[in-house]
Structure formats: C-alpha cells, structure tokens
Design an enzyme around this catalytic site. Structure first.
Site, PDB file in Angstrom:
ATOM      1  N   ASP A   1     -32.618  24.060 -17.921  1.00 14.42           N
ATOM      2  CA  ASP A   1     -31.305  23.907 -17.288  1.00 14.42           C
ATOM      3  C   ASP A   1     -30.681  22.590 -17.740  1.00 14.42           C
ATOM      4  O   ASP A   1     -31.213  21.894 -18.604  1.00 14.42           O
ATOM      5  CB  ASP A   1     -31.431  23.966 -15.769  1.00 14.42           C
ATOM      6  CG  ASP A   1     -32.246  22.803 -15.210  1.00 14.42           C
ATOM      7  OD1 ASP A   1     -31.886  22.289 -14.136  1.00 14.42           O
ATOM      8  OD2 ASP A   1     -33.256  22.411 -15.830  1.00 14.42           O
TER       9      ASP A   1
ATOM     10  N   HIS B   1     -37.862  29.990 -21.696  1.00 13.36           N
ATOM     11  CA  HIS B   1     -36.647  29.998 -20.886  1.00 13.36           C
ATOM     12  C   HIS B   1     -35.830  28.731 -21.149  1.00 13.36           C
ATOM     13  O   HIS B   1     -36.280  27.618 -20.902  1.00 13.36           O
ATOM     14  CB  HIS B   1     -37.026  30.076 -19.405  1.00 13.36           C
ATOM     15  CG  HIS B   1     -35.850  29.985 -18.482  1.00 13.36           C
ATOM     16  ND1 HIS B   1     -35.139  31.096 -18.087  1.00 13.36           N
ATOM     17  CD2 HIS B   1     -35.260  28.929 -17.884  1.00 13.36           C
ATOM     18  CE1 HIS B   1     -34.168  30.718 -17.276  1.00 13.36           C
ATOM     19  NE2 HIS B   1     -34.212  29.409 -17.143  1.00 13.36           N
TER      20      HIS B   1
ATOM     21  N   ASP C   1     -43.923  36.278 -22.447  1.00 18.57           N
ATOM     22  CA  ASP C   1     -43.064  35.500 -23.346  1.00 18.57           C
ATOM     23  C   ASP C   1     -41.669  36.109 -23.384  1.00 18.57           C
ATOM     24  O   ASP C   1     -41.299  36.807 -24.322  1.00 18.57           O
ATOM     25  CB  ASP C   1     -43.678  35.466 -24.751  1.00 18.57           C
ATOM     26  CG  ASP C   1     -42.838  34.636 -25.717  1.00 18.57           C
ATOM     27  OD1 ASP C   1     -42.163  33.699 -25.244  1.00 18.57           O
ATOM     28  OD2 ASP C   1     -42.856  34.928 -26.930  1.00 18.57           O
TER      29      ASP C   1
ATOM     30  N   GLU D   1     -41.032  28.687 -19.069  1.00 22.89           N
ATOM     31  CA  GLU D   1     -40.005  27.674 -19.259  1.00 22.89           C
ATOM     32  C   GLU D   1     -40.497  26.593 -20.218  1.00 22.89           C
ATOM     33  O   GLU D   1     -41.690  26.391 -20.415  1.00 22.89           O
ATOM     34  CB  GLU D   1     -39.607  27.042 -17.926  1.00 22.89           C
ATOM     35  CG  GLU D   1     -38.316  26.240 -18.014  1.00 22.89           C
ATOM     36  CD  GLU D   1     -37.784  25.831 -16.649  1.00 22.89           C
ATOM     37  OE1 GLU D   1     -36.657  25.309 -16.598  1.00 22.89           O
ATOM     38  OE2 GLU D   1     -38.490  26.033 -15.651  1.00 22.89           O
TER      39      GLU D   1
END
Length: 747
Positions: free
Chosen positions: A343, A670, A718, A727
C-alpha cells in the site's frame, strides 16, 4: 499473537474482525442466481453505468463506450447493485467480455455498493476483440443485501469499447479446490548451495525405508550418491518425507540435479555468485519502494515511475499533512521514506525495525570476522546518491531515517518529542494504483510510545554509523534520539489503537517494554552513558529468554537490543552473560532446524504459521548467524546457511519465495504498483523481493476461498489478491538482505 492487522486489497478497511477467524463451512445450498438480466436479451435494466460512460444494448450484449484520460479503473464503470450474499457461501462469478481495440484490461469486482465500498473478489483480465469467457469461484466473507458486481474500465489514456454478456453470480456452488502444482517430489534449494556449506534436500515419498539418491551434474553424470534418511510424517506439511544430505560433495557447478525415488529435482548451482547477486538485489528493492522521488528507469529498468505523494494532482501530497480530526492542530512535512508494503502507507514502527536491520547488516560487515564492508560500499546499489563516497546501504537507509525524523512532534506542541505512529490514506484504495495516482487525502495518526522508541533506537544507531561520513547528520540524529527517549519516559503507555485500521494497517502493540529495552541499548552503545546502561540492566527483559518460536519482528524488538549488545563493542557490566544468552537462543533454533525435515529454524506453536512467517524464519537464522560471529563455531554458520534453503525452494510447495531466484519462484506478490498480474503494463515485483509466506490465519478472502483447512506450509498462494500470505514488505526484505549478505560473506 501480534499481527499487522491490515486489509490492503479493499477500498476501505476490509471486513474488520470478521476475517480474524475463519468462517465455518456452511451446508451446501441450492444454486441460486444473484444477478438479474445477465444475458441482455432485450434491455440493460437494472444495470447502471457511471455518468461519463455511454452504455446500451448491442447484439445481445451490454456495450459501454469508455472515455479516455481517466486516472483510475473505477472512474468509468458499469454494474449492478442490491445483491444478496451470505457469509461463508461459495459463489461462481462468470462472464463473457471483449474489448475494442484489443489489449485493454477490465477490473471485474464483487463488492459492497455503499460506503466503505469493500471489495471481496476482483480479477483484471486483458481482453481480446474475439471475446473470452471467464469464470471464478470465491467465498463471501460477510452477509449483505448491498452487494455489487461491477466492471471498472477507466485508467486508459485512449477511449475504447467494452462489451459484456452472460454475466452470472451463482450462489451455492461447491467451493473451489485449490491444488498447488508442487512439481518433483525432490525438494532442493533451487538457487545455490555453498561449495563448503551444508547441502540438504527433502524427498516426499510413500517409502518407509531408505532409498538411494544420486547427484548429477549438468551433463547428467553422477558425481555423488548415497541413501536417504526416513523422517516419517512432517508436521509442518502433513507429508511423509525423507532427508537427503549430500554435503560431502564439494565441487562447483551449474545446473545440477538430485535424483531419488524416480524423481529428478529442479536444477540448482553449487557456488557463491547467486548470493552476491541476492545481497544486492534484496537491497536494491528499497529504491523502488521510495516515496517522494521519481524512480529513474536507467537505474531500475522497467521500474521507472513518477514521484509519489509530492503534491502533484491527483496526489494530496505529504508535504503539508494534517492529523486525523481531533489529534493535533498542526501539519507536518513527511515527504520521503519508503512505502511500507503493498500500500502507500508509511509506518514508524515498521520503518524502525527495517532501518535497524539494514544498519545492522552494514554494522556486521564492519565487526564480524567474515564481514566485507566494501561489498556494501559506494556504487554497489546503483542509487541516485551513488558516487558520494558514502556506502550505498547507508544512503538507502538515510532515505527512511530522514522520514522518521520528520514524524517527531515539533517543540511547543503537546507531546513534543514523541513520534506519530503512521501516515497513510484516509480510506483504503484498490489495486493496481501507482503512487503518483493515489487520490486519497493523507493523515497523520496519533503519536505512540512504540513509534517514539523506534525513532530513538534507530536514530541512536544512525548517530554512530553516519559519524564518519556526515557529522552534522549524526549529531542531529542523536539529538532526536535523546528527545524521543525523554518523551517516551514521560508517556510510557501511549499505544496505537487496534481499531485504527481504515486506510492502513494498525501496527497496534499493547506493550512497550521491549521498545524501551531496545532504545536504551542503542543509546548506550552510541553514548556509553550510565543512564542508558542502568535502564538496560534493570529492564525485566535483560535477563529474559527472548528467543521464542516466533522470533523477533516489529512487535517483538527486545532481541534487536540483545543482538547489538552482544556484537557491538561496549563495556556493559555482565556483557558475557548477554553473549551467552544469544548462543543459548541459537542452540534452541539449531535444535528446531535439526528436528524439522525441511530444515528451517521455525516451528510455531500448534503449527500455526504467523503473518510474515518467511521473515521469522530469516530472523531466527539471524540469531544463528550472530552466534557464529560470536563463537566461530561451524554449526551455527551451517545452521544459518541451511535456513536459506527453505526460502529458496526446499519447502512443501517446492517454490522459491524470492522473485527472480529459482526455476519456480513467487512473482505475484501483493502490491499496488508491482501489479503485472492485474495490469500487463505494470512490472512484477523486482528480483530479490521476498513474499510474506505461509499464514495459517488466511485473513484475506482470496486465500479463504482456496486454502480452508490448510496445514502449515500449504497456507500460501502466489496471487496478488492474497495480501495475508503474499504481500511484500520492507521489514521482510530487510531480513532477507541481512541473511543474503551473511551467506555471501561465507563464500
């Protein structure tokens, strides 16, 4: 158990506490269609389109004219609202779609039609003009009557035409059975073994007695042979396994394979070059994580991008960030630093442990018998700062340190000297989303004792390591560390809230005893002052056993202080006992490694793998490596080196968890900008990026739909949508960099 407690896939805080426990499997219901008019025979009702999209019937399809020049996928959409979903029930989401011109990507989602607009399933296929059929199964994580199916088609510079047909959301279908392709039953480190190091493999087999093995070179010639050692059922995987030890072979080579029980392993090398590359690749990762600077494509080909969060629209920017309402009445310039994970948030507690581990990687190179500081020197990482006569690893760490210093509450304000816990978006964003395209308002979150002590510890450590290169910066860092220490003593129990998880992870922690110990240790090592030595010696953690099964991480930081007290020269009374405690902890991890048929120093209680388990394997290996540095005993060196085998392919899934390393390697971690899986125009994670790894909690909906009932090592997938298992994160890569550097030094 301390966890990051984040929800990075969603548009806002995803599902809260619902996902902290796995839902019970419901009885199989009748299949029921949730959508109305998914075939578009005579009308498009009740489907809607966003105001900038012209949609209508065309040859029995819903076709939408998508405008060019929009910033985000959700800026141009068609969809249907008011859908009913039942928590724990499986749904098949299917549709036909085509795009003109071909090659465009559509983001198809199932989510919440009202605030906070959570996303429960998404996929982003690249469309062809001939049309394609898509079908996916997922499990609903909540009960709702406000569900939504939407096709998001924005984000293109040019206009295009999207057509969909036969759209279905069928409830009551059997859950999808996920069966990973684990390849050959001989599991090896797919990257490299050291010529003079341990060489172990694991064979998955039904055989209960020993079987022969052969080591073959690239030409197929047998160069060594022996017998396997039966180990019975491995708790971490549920498999019947044998161990193979071929450490007696000391030759070098590329493309070797191991053959046993009729199976041939994936190829591997015996040599040191791969670890020299991994040392650098794992550290080069941080440049592409930088906030507040354009990433140069000449330095990272394929990864160049505009600067994120520098006040250029649509960014709200980080140069004048306000607090959350009611927290403070000032703004701060908090530009710079690293994006924490997948993020766009920046977190002091995770930035702190990450910076410490990178600085400690460099400090070890100065102090350890096998250290080579020149291999981390100026010019090694291809940074904008390369050529300034400062080791590149220090240049990279300083990018984060400058941000951490900016997070300190200014003089004259309430809680002056404390550090804000984090800064991130007001609401969750979806993926993919480049940092420069993030439209969300940014907010400072309340100061915390733990963040303040992370600042004190890392700034104190920086003061001693940067002094030879920049005396003014070293002095500034030490002043900030002292100020933070004093502020933390005045506010010893100011903790981050478990509920503060909208737009970013909480990094909540209800005990700062470990951070006080760590910060005092770093301040003592830098200043030699008695006040800090006294705090270290009087801390209940000074004589406590810090080497539990989970190891250390952002929420368990006392070990950081213990390791530095043991290795950095100092005159602390009783230091010999500190060093003995590290060796004793290493003995425990060595025993764990020897007991594990897959050879890793990690055996979590109840076989419940924790969030970021790969980093915990690595950090336990750091303790083994430190014991070697302290004692010179080969068993600790071999244990630390062998721990890398698990990360690089010798595991139940028979895959390397590090991008670009190994024949079968994770490559869909991610992330909002390493998002090639969702948008072919974006890159995959760069080489040397480690995935979080198996996580028994499987907190995200994607993993929940596929990994229910998973055992230990099999709790991983994955896929970019599995933020709980896959992540990328700065602290995890720091552990990889530290161990890659150690292993490279052993060559």
């Amino acid at each position: 158990m301390k966890r990051r407690r984040t929800a990075l896939l969603t548009l806002t805080a995803l599902l809260g506490a619902v996902l902290t426990a796995l839902p019970a499997a419901p009885a199989l219901a009748d299949e029921v269609e949730q959508l109305k008019n998914g075939t578009f025979d005579t009308t498009t009702e009740p489907w809607w389109s966003s105001p900038n999209v012209t949609a209508g019937l065309s040859d029995g399809q819903l076709c939408a004219q998508v405008p060019g020049g929009t910033a985000n996928r959700w800026d141009a959409s068609v969809g249907q609202n008011d859908l009913t979903l039942v928590a724990g029930e499986s749904y098949r989401f299917s549709f036909r779609a085509n795009g003109t011109p071909e090659g465009h990507v559509v983001r198809a989602i199932v989510g919440l039609s009202a605030a906070p607009y959570d996303t429960w399933f998404e996929v982003s296929p690249q469309l062809s003009v001939s049309g394609d059929v898509y079908s996916y199964t997922f499990t609903a994580p909540v009960d709702t009557t406000q569900g939504q199916v939407a096709f998001q088609a924005g984000g293109s510079a040019d206009p295009w035409r999207l057509c969909v047909d036969d759209v279905s959301l069928l409830g009551g279908v059997p859950p999808e059975v996920y069966e990973p392709d684990t390849g050959p039953r001989v599991r090896v480190n797919q990257v490299a073994y050291l010529p003079s190091g341990p060489k172990n493999a694991t064979l998955v087999t039904d055989a209960t007695t020993r079987v022969p093995w052969r080591l073959r070179d690239a030409a197929g010639t047998t160069v060594a042979h022996g017998w396997t050692r039966p180990r019975g059922t491995d708790v971490s995987s549920g498999q019947n396994v044998h161990s193979i030890d071929f450490g007696g072979y000391r030759g070098r080579g590329q493309g070797l394979t191991l053959v046993a029980d009729g199976e041939t392993s994936r190829p591997f090398d015996i040599g040191t070059a791969a670890y020299e590359r991994l040392r650098l690749d794992s550290l080069k990762y941080y440049y592409t994580q930088r906030s507040g600077i354009a990433i140069r494509d000449d330095l990272r080909p394929g990864y160049g991008r505009a600067a994120g969060h520098l006040d250029a629209a649509p960014n709200k920017g980080d140069s004048d960030v306000p607090c959350q309402p009611g927290v403070c009445n000032y703004t701060l310039d908090v530009t710079g630093g690293w994006y924490d994970a997948g993020d766009h948030g920046k977190y002091v507690v995770n930035g702190g442990i990450t910076t410490w581990e990178l600085l400690s990687t460099y400090e070890r190179s100065l102090l350890a018998r096998t250290g080579h500081p020149g291999r981390l020197g100026d010019g090694t990482l291809d940074l904008p700062e390369s050529g300034n006569k400062v080791p590149d690893i220090l240049d990279e760490a300083r990018w984060e340190l400058e941000f951490l210093l900016k997070m300190q509450v200014p003089d004259g304000q309430p809680l002056a000297g404390m550090a804000h816990h984090k800064i991130h978006d007001e609401q969750w964003t979806g993926l993919p989303l480049l940092p420069a395209d993030d439209p969300q308002r940014r907010e400072l979150h309340p100061p915390s004792t733990q963040a303040t002590l992370n600042l004190a510890a890392t700034a104190a450590q920086a003061a001693r390591l940067y002094r030879p290169y920049d005396k003014a910066f070293a002095a500034r860092a030490l002043t900030a560390a002292r100020k933070a220490w004093t502020a933390a003593l005045a506010h010893p129990e100011l903790y981050a809230s478990e509920s503060d998880g909208v737009g970013g992870g909480t990094y909540a922690d209800g005990d700062a005893t470990d951070e006080f110990y760590w910060a005092a240790a770093e301040l003592y090592l830098t200043t030699g002052e008695r006040q800090f030595a006294d705090h270290v010696r009087h801390s209940p953690l000074h004589t406590a056993d810090l080497f539990g099964g989970l190891g250390f991480d952002w929420g368990r930081t006392a070990t950081a202080g213990r390791l530095d007290l043991a290795t950095v020269p100092n005159a602390l009374p009783g230091r010999d006992a500190v060093r003995r405690s590290v060796v004793k902890g290493a003995d425990r991890y060595l025993a764990t490694l020897d007991a594990q048929p897959y050879g890793m120093p990690y055996a979590p209680p109840g076989n419940l793998y924790d969030w970021g388990s790969n980093a915990q394997v690595l950090n336990n290996a750091v303790v083994l490596a430190t014991a070697y540095d302290l004692t010179g005993a080969a068993k600790y060196r071999d244990g630390a080196v062998q721990s890398m085998d698990y990360l690089l392919g010798r595991n139940a899934l028979n895959m390397s968890y590090v991008t670009g390393y190994g024949e079968a390697a994770a490559h869909n971690q991610h992330s909002r900008w390493y998002a090639h899986e969702l948008d072919p125009s974006l890159p995959a994670p760069p080489p040397g990026t480690v995935a979080g790894g198996p996580n028994s909690g499987i907190q995200d909906p994607y993993a929940q739909a596929r990994l229910q009932g998973c055992v230990g090592q099999f709790c991983y997938i994955d896929d970019i949508q599995s933020w709980a298992t896959n992540e990328t994160a700065i602290n995890w890569n720091a552990a990889l960099a530290r161990m890659a550097s150690f292993v490279a030094d052993q060559g």
